[in-house]
Design a protein around this motif. Structure first.
Motif, PDB file in Angstrom:
ATOM      1  N   UNK A   1      74.813  94.069  18.135  1.00 11.48           N
ATOM      2  CA  UNK A   1      75.508  93.349  17.384  1.00 11.48           C
ATOM      3  C   UNK A   1      76.049  92.054  17.866  1.00 11.48           C
ATOM      4  N   UNK A   2      76.141  90.815  16.975  1.00  8.76           N
ATOM      5  CA  UNK A   2      76.394  89.845  17.333  1.00  8.76           C
ATOM      6  C   UNK A   2      77.878  89.406  16.958  1.00  8.76           C
ATOM      7  N   UNK A   3      78.680  89.192  17.582  1.00  8.51           N
ATOM      8  CA  UNK A   3      80.134  89.115  17.094  1.00  8.51           C
ATOM      9  C   UNK A   3      80.515  87.606  17.121  1.00  8.51           C
ATOM     10  N   UNK A   4      80.980  86.955  16.112  1.00 12.01           N
ATOM     11  CA  UNK A   4      81.283  85.407  16.080  1.00 12.01           C
ATOM     12  C   UNK A   4      82.705  85.401  16.145  1.00 12.01           C
ATOM     13  N   UNK A   7      86.167  80.632  15.090  1.00  9.73           N
ATOM     14  CA  UNK A   7      85.690  79.212  14.820  1.00  9.73           C
ATOM     15  C   UNK A   7      84.267  78.849  14.610  1.00  9.73           C
ATOM     16  N   UNK A   8      83.692  79.796  14.462  1.00  6.10           N
ATOM     17  CA  UNK A   8      82.212  79.546  14.233  1.00  6.10           C
ATOM     18  C   UNK A   8      82.163  79.119  12.807  1.00  6.10           C
ATOM     19  N   UNK A   9      81.214  78.137  12.348  1.00  7.04           N
ATOM     20  CA  UNK A   9      81.093  77.599  10.933  1.00  7.04           C
ATOM     21  C   UNK A   9      80.455  78.755  10.176  1.00  7.04           C
ATOM     22  N   UNK A  10      81.048  78.681   8.996  1.00  8.31           N
ATOM     23  CA  UNK A  10      80.568  79.531   7.832  1.00  8.31           C
ATOM     24  C   UNK A  10      79.090  79.694   7.985  1.00  8.31           C
ATOM     25  N   UNK A  11      78.379  78.291   7.808  1.00 12.42           N
ATOM     26  CA  UNK A  11      76.735  78.064   7.607  1.00 12.42           C
ATOM     27  C   UNK A  11      76.303  78.711   8.677  1.00 12.42           C
ATOM     28  N   UNK A  12      76.670  78.921  10.128  1.00 14.23           N
ATOM     29  CA  UNK A  12      76.064  79.327  11.236  1.00 14.23           C
ATOM     30  C   UNK A  12      76.296  80.821  11.136  1.00 14.23           C
ATOM     31  N   UNK A  13      76.953  81.504  10.582  1.00 13.23           N
ATOM     32  CA  UNK A  13      77.186  82.804  10.342  1.00 13.23           C
ATOM     33  C   UNK A  13      76.106  83.268   9.150  1.00 13.23           C
ATOM     34  N   UNK A  14      76.056  82.372   8.122  1.00 12.46           N
ATOM     35  CA  UNK A  14      75.366  82.872   6.929  1.00 12.46           C
ATOM     36  C   UNK A  14      73.657  82.644   7.383  1.00 12.46           C
ATOM     37  N   UNK A  20      68.475  88.179   9.068  1.00 14.41           N
ATOM     38  CA  UNK A  20      68.700  89.536   9.194  1.00 14.41           C
ATOM     39  C   UNK A  20      69.127  89.954  10.487  1.00 14.41           C
ATOM     40  N   UNK A  21      69.792  89.146  11.193  1.00 13.95           N
ATOM     41  CA  UNK A  21      70.467  89.669  12.523  1.00 13.95           C
ATOM     42  C   UNK A  21      71.968  89.955  12.130  1.00 13.95           C
ATOM     43  N   UNK A  22      72.386  91.135  12.973  1.00  9.64           N
ATOM     44  CA  UNK A  22      73.629  91.710  12.608  1.00  9.64           C
ATOM     45  C   UNK A  22      74.793  90.896  13.239  1.00  9.64           C
ATOM     46  N   UNK A  23      75.215  90.047  12.374  1.00 12.90           N
ATOM     47  CA  UNK A  23      76.199  88.954  12.899  1.00 12.90           C
ATOM     48  C   UNK A  23      77.347  89.404  11.878  1.00 12.90           C
ATOM     49  N   UNK A  24      78.700  89.432  12.783  1.00 12.66           N
ATOM     50  CA  UNK A  24      79.773  89.755  12.281  1.00 12.66           C
ATOM     51  C   UNK A  24      80.828  88.722  12.697  1.00 12.66           C
ATOM     52  N   UNK A  49      75.871  97.094  22.808  1.00  9.64           N
ATOM     53  CA  UNK A  49      75.018  95.942  22.996  1.00  9.64           C
ATOM     54  C   UNK A  49      75.643  94.703  22.278  1.00  9.64           C
ATOM     55  N   UNK A  50      76.618  94.329  22.515  1.00  6.18           N
ATOM     56  CA  UNK A  50      77.510  93.280  21.768  1.00  6.18           C
ATOM     57  C   UNK A  50      76.867  92.004  22.407  1.00  6.18           C
ATOM     58  N   UNK A  51      77.011  90.926  21.656  1.00  2.37           N
ATOM     59  CA  UNK A  51      77.034  89.416  22.086  1.00  2.37           C
ATOM     60  C   UNK A  51      78.119  88.627  21.329  1.00  2.37           C
ATOM     61  N   UNK A  52      78.900  88.246  22.129  1.00  2.00           N
ATOM     62  CA  UNK A  52      79.825  87.517  21.648  1.00  2.00           C
ATOM     63  C   UNK A  52      79.738  85.817  21.511  1.00  2.00           C
TER      64      UNK A  52
END
Length: 72
Positions: A1-4, A7-14, A20-24, A49-52
């Motif tokens: 899972x990718x944990x944002x 301060x990460x911009x909404x556009x980058x999360x979207x 289809x990456x598991x970003x939260x 397996x987190x990535x922050x």
């Protein structure tokens, strides 16, 4: 899972989610806004397996033993 970080911009999360990456994102999808760095450090360890990802240059300390942190 990718944990944002919050301060990460909404556009980058979207964008990540459109691939289809598991970003939260903290404060949007998981946990609450306004978490302190010390609170954030322990949270990814509860995930598999987190990535922050953060834009906070002061978050990373070279002496820390945290794996899976990327500064953008």
């Amino acid at each position: 899972m990718i944990i944002l970080d919050e301060n990460i911009l909404d556009g980058q999360r979207l964008l990540l989610q459109s691939w289809r990456l598991p970003a939260r994102q903290i404060g949007v999808d998981i946990w609450r806004k306004g978490l302190k760095d010390e609170e954030i450090i322990v949270l990814p360890r509860r995930q598999r397996n987190p990535t922050f990802l953060t834009r906070d240059a002061g978050f990373y300390e070279p002496a820390s033993d945290i794996e899976g942190i990327a500064w953008l």
